[in-house]
Design a protein around this motif. Sequence first.
Motif, mmCIF file in Angstrom:
data_model
loop_
_atom_site.group_PDB
_atom_site.id
_atom_site.type_symbol
_atom_site.label_atom_id
_atom_site.label_comp_id
_atom_site.label_asym_id
_atom_site.label_seq_id
_atom_site.Cartn_x
_atom_site.Cartn_y
_atom_site.Cartn_z
ATOM 1 N N GLN A 1 16.992 43.153 59.025
ATOM 2 C CA GLN A 1 16.630 44.470 58.507
ATOM 3 C C GLN A 1 15.149 44.527 58.150
ATOM 4 N N GLN A 2 14.628 43.434 57.602
ATOM 5 C CA GLN A 2 13.204 43.385 57.253
ATOM 6 C C GLN A 2 12.338 43.526 58.507
ATOM 7 N N GLU B 1 9.780 46.623 59.461
ATOM 8 C CA GLU B 1 8.365 46.386 59.750
ATOM 9 C C GLU B 1 7.967 46.951 61.110
ATOM 10 N N MET B 2 8.820 46.800 62.108
ATOM 11 C CA MET B 2 8.511 47.347 63.420
ATOM 12 C C MET B 2 8.497 48.870 63.402
ATOM 13 N N LYS B 3 9.442 49.465 62.668
ATOM 14 C CA LYS B 3 9.481 50.924 62.580
ATOM 15 C C LYS B 3 8.235 51.479 61.914
ATOM 16 N N GLU B 4 7.711 50.745 60.931
ATOM 17 C CA GLU B 4 6.527 51.216 60.214
ATOM 18 C C GLU B 4 5.289 51.244 61.102
ATOM 19 N N ALA C 1 25.257 36.068 60.432
ATOM 20 C CA ALA C 1 25.451 36.786 59.173
ATOM 21 C C ALA C 1 24.384 36.446 58.129
ATOM 22 N N ASP C 2 23.951 35.190 58.079
ATOM 23 C CA ASP C 2 22.985 34.813 57.045
ATOM 24 C C ASP C 2 21.563 35.280 57.376
#
Length: 313
Positions: A84-85, A89-92, A77-78
């Motif tokens: 998400q970051q 970054e991978m999607k970009e 969870a932490d």
Amino acid sequence: QLQVNLDMDAKSRTGKTPPRAPRRPLTSIQHGIARVDDYAWLRAENWQAVMRDPGALAPDIRAQLEAENAYTLGLMADTEELQQQLFTEMKERIKEDDSSVPAPDGSFSYYTRFVTGGQHPLFCRLPRDGGDEQILIDGNALAKDHAYFRISNVAHSPDHRLIAYAVDTKGSEFSTVHVVEATTSAVIDSHIADNNGNFEWASDSRTLLYVWLDDEHRPRKVLSHAIGADGQDALVHEQPDPAYFLGLSETQSRRYLLLNASDHETAEIRLVDTKDLSAAPRLVSAREPEHDYSVEHHDDRLFILTNSDGAED
């Protein structure tokens, strides 16, 4: 002692004790040697049924898996913000609205493309003499009501009027083949099940040949299905040897379909005449250990690539 220490460390970070699967010893004897498996109960005896219907999974196995998943989510969870970051970054670095090179066939060019934010492909075509794009299969629209969705194959009929696509909505790798009208997207057939995405059109544009999977997920038969018919499909060929996989493909001439029974080093190919499905498949060369070959067709000849007579690569 190591397991106890790991459990205590995990509890200190999450406030929860890791779920521990109960031990239910099962003794089996092979070759005179006794083996004890404390966790054999986690191997579902009805796994074939679970592949088709996840709801058939035994409640105690499901409870254990859900407890493991819930604990993992709590443990991680932490790191959600970091996850998400990294994902962003991978999607970009990926071209989201990518598309394949159009493949001309008759009066159309067929291609696949993606849209920004979409997870599934769109299968499209363009008139070669000019005109608007036609979306034949919209993967994103079809997937919206499913937790899992994967299109494994899409193929248009030789007369370009029908589109067949194989889809798995359970993650079981058992696909159902749907046939739709190209111009209206109206579904006209959904009778083919237990398929692995391997199918081909006959030249009449009204018949599909497809690979059928047995309960062990082995590709055992090639069947012939008349579009719109709900009766028993005709058997084209059966491969009873579990050591061999049965595949179906098309020659570039489109005159023949190839039935390929093979393992990792041996092949046996039969020809199906797409213009005469009543004829028995013709054997090219019977299987021999370590004899691998492939076949193509042009005019009145077969071109055979083979490793016979000591050929390499």
